[in-house]
Every structure is written in structure tokens, then in C-alpha cells.
Design an enzyme around this catalytic site. Structure first.
Site, PDB file in Angstrom:
ATOM      1  N   HIS A 147      -1.881  14.477  -4.037  1.00 39.64           N
ATOM      2  CA  HIS A 147      -1.204  14.167  -5.289  1.00 39.64           C
ATOM      3  C   HIS A 147      -2.087  13.247  -6.120  1.00 39.64           C
ATOM      4  O   HIS A 147      -3.075  12.700  -5.623  1.00 39.64           O
ATOM      5  CB  HIS A 147       0.153  13.504  -5.040  1.00 39.64           C
ATOM      6  CG  HIS A 147       1.247  14.473  -4.731  1.00 39.64           C
ATOM      7  ND1 HIS A 147       1.458  14.979  -3.465  1.00 39.64           N
ATOM      8  CD2 HIS A 147       2.197  15.050  -5.518  1.00 39.64           C
ATOM      9  CE1 HIS A 147       2.495  15.809  -3.490  1.00 39.64           C
ATOM     10  NE2 HIS A 147       2.952  15.872  -4.720  1.00 39.64           N
ATOM     11  N   LYS A 151       0.576   8.203  -7.636  1.00 33.67           N
ATOM     12  CA  LYS A 151       1.772   8.406  -6.802  1.00 33.67           C
ATOM     13  C   LYS A 151       1.844   7.324  -5.738  1.00 33.67           C
ATOM     14  O   LYS A 151       0.874   7.098  -5.003  1.00 33.67           O
ATOM     15  CB  LYS A 151       1.757   9.793  -6.162  1.00 33.67           C
ATOM     16  CG  LYS A 151       3.023  10.117  -5.369  1.00 33.67           C
ATOM     17  CD  LYS A 151       3.028  11.567  -4.934  1.00 33.67           C
ATOM     18  CE  LYS A 151       4.222  11.896  -4.044  1.00 33.67           C
ATOM     19  NZ  LYS A 151       5.505  11.683  -4.754  1.00 33.67           N
TER      20      LYS A 151
END
Length: 254
Positions: A147, A151
Site C-alpha cells: 500500500h 497507510k
């Protein structure tokens, strides 16, 4: 008549996309919002002091859509219960105690909760579950996810959902492990995470035997896919009358 949506995290990346899609829809309006970061006003907007503006921002709302952070979710949840507003929770990274609080709230209101709102992810998870059943031990399974670097939680909620899927495919015989120290046990599924660049969400499941392997991969290129799924979840949860936690499986009758 359009439904009135309350957007939690309305000034964040996902919240802004949700607001845009709602504005483009024919059946919803984003009439109120909450964000711990001051920014673009959304109808009736409130920051941290919820007690002073609760009636103004919660009265008349038909659904809460939450793309925020766990601490923001916990601030909104009691008001959703108090004002009897069904809620979509797309936030991830909750502690065990926070998960228990959500389950408690779901005894009073319908709550749709999923770590990933994309329909294609739901189908991918179903595929992974089936694949895990097709390749029994001694085939081993590993999960990796990438990600974007902003994040905060790792592993992702989707990676945890993938573990649950492979574990179901193996009749509940597997053990989840999020590290790479020591020798791997035969029944362990190692889950690893990368936080780099601007990945919207890459998930890879590897099923490996002694002389062969299968890799299943799912990639998201646009965050709007999650927001579209959240709006579909909002439409679904507004139709539910039984207070409990609903998931993608409920929405697609699986």
C-alpha cells in the site's frame, strides 16, 4: 427523495472522493460531515467538539459513511447509536477493544463493515478461498500486500480477510503470523506488508508446493473503486432493519 449522508473523514483523501461521487449521484446528498482536520466545509460541518453541534449534524441524516481513522470512528459511533442512523464503516486498523465497541453498537443499529469496499476484492477473496481448498497440505500459503507509504495500519484489513479465506478453505487448520523470524511452522501462513510509493492496494497470495507454485494477485488502480463500493453499501444498509454487523457476503447474498 434523496437520502442525506453524513461523511466521517470528509476532508481526507477518501472522504473527498466519497463526497464527489455523492454529489454526482441521483439518490444521495452529502449534507453533513465530521473531520478532525479543518478544511472544506461540507453542509453542516463539525470538528472535534461534537457535543455542541450533535443535533445540527446528526438530525435528519439517513446514513453515516465512515472513511477515517479508528479514533474518529469511536467519536462518531455513539452518536450514530443515539440518533439511530445506520452506518458504513470502511475504516481499518481497529484494536480488539474498538472492535468490541463496534459489535456493541451493532446491537442497536445496522452496521455495514468491511476492510475493503471493492466488489472485485470480494470476488478475489472468494477465489483465494477456493484455491486454498484445491491445494491442500503439503502446499503452503503466504500473503503479501503493498500500500501507499501513508497507510498507517499493517497488515492491511484486506490481508487479514485473505488469511481468513485461506483458513476457511483449509477447514480452520492454519495459523496467522505477521513476522519473518525463526523457522516457519507447517500450518503457518506468513503475512507481509510493504509501504511504499502510491500503491492503491496490491495483494498477492502464493500457494507453493515442493516443485511448483501458484500466484494469485489483485490490484486496485483508483481509490474511487472503494468509494463506489461504500456508496453501494450505504444504499444496502439503509434498507436493513435488523441491528447487526453486515458484510459483503450479506450484500451479495453469499
Amino acid at each position: 427523495m434523496k437520502k442525506n449522508a453524513f461523511v466521517v473523514g470528509c476532508n481526507g483523501k477518501m472522504g473527498r472522493i466519497v463526497r464527489t461521487l455523492i454529489a454526482e449521484s441521483s439518490d444521495m446528498d452529502a449534507t453533513a460531515g465530521f473531520d478532525q482536520v479543518q478544511g472544506g466545509v461540507i453542509g453542516t460541518y463539525c470538528a472535534n467538539d461534537l457535543s455542541s453541534c450533535a443535533d445540527a449534524i446528526f438530525n435528519g441524516r439517513d446514513v453515516v459513511i465512515d472513511f477515517s481513522r479508528p479514533d474518529a470512528t469511536m467519536k462518531i459511533l455513539p452518536y450514530a447509536v443515539q440518533y439511530r442512523i445506520p452506518m458504513v464503516i470502511a475504516t481499518t486498523g481497529f484494536t480488539d477493544d474498538q472492535e468490541a465497541t463496534i459489535r456493541g453498537a451493532a446491537r442497536s443499529i445496522p452496521i455495514f463493515k468491511s476492510s475493503n469496499m471493492a466488489l472485485s476484492t470480494k470476488r478475489f477473496i472468494s477465489l483465494v478461498k477456493y484455491a486454498a481448498s484445491l491445494f491442500p497440505a503439503p502446499y503452503e500459503i503466504a500473503i503479501h500486500e503493498d500500500h501507499h507509504s501513508e497507510k498507517k495500519d499493517a497488515p492491511s484489513g484486506t490481508a487479514k480477510m485473505l488469511f481468513d479465506a485461506v483458513n476457511e478453505g483449509r477447514s480452520g487448520t492454519l495459523v496467522y503470523r505477521f513476522d519473518s523470524n525463526g523457522k516457519k511452522a507447517e500450518n503457518e501462513v506468513w503475512v507481509s506488508s510493504g509501504r511504499v510509493g502510491s500503491f492503491r492496494g496490491d495483494h498477492i497470495v502464493t500457494i507453493a508446493g515442493e516443485n511448483d507454485y501458484v500466484k494469485l494477485k489483485h490490484s486496485i488502480n483508483d481509490r474511487a473503486l472503494f468509494a463506489e463500493g461504500a456508496l453501494d453499501a450505504a444504499r444496502f444498509i439503509m434498507q436493513q432493519t435488523e441491528p447487526r454487523i453486515y458484510t459483503m457476503a450479506d450484500m451479495f447474498n453469499e
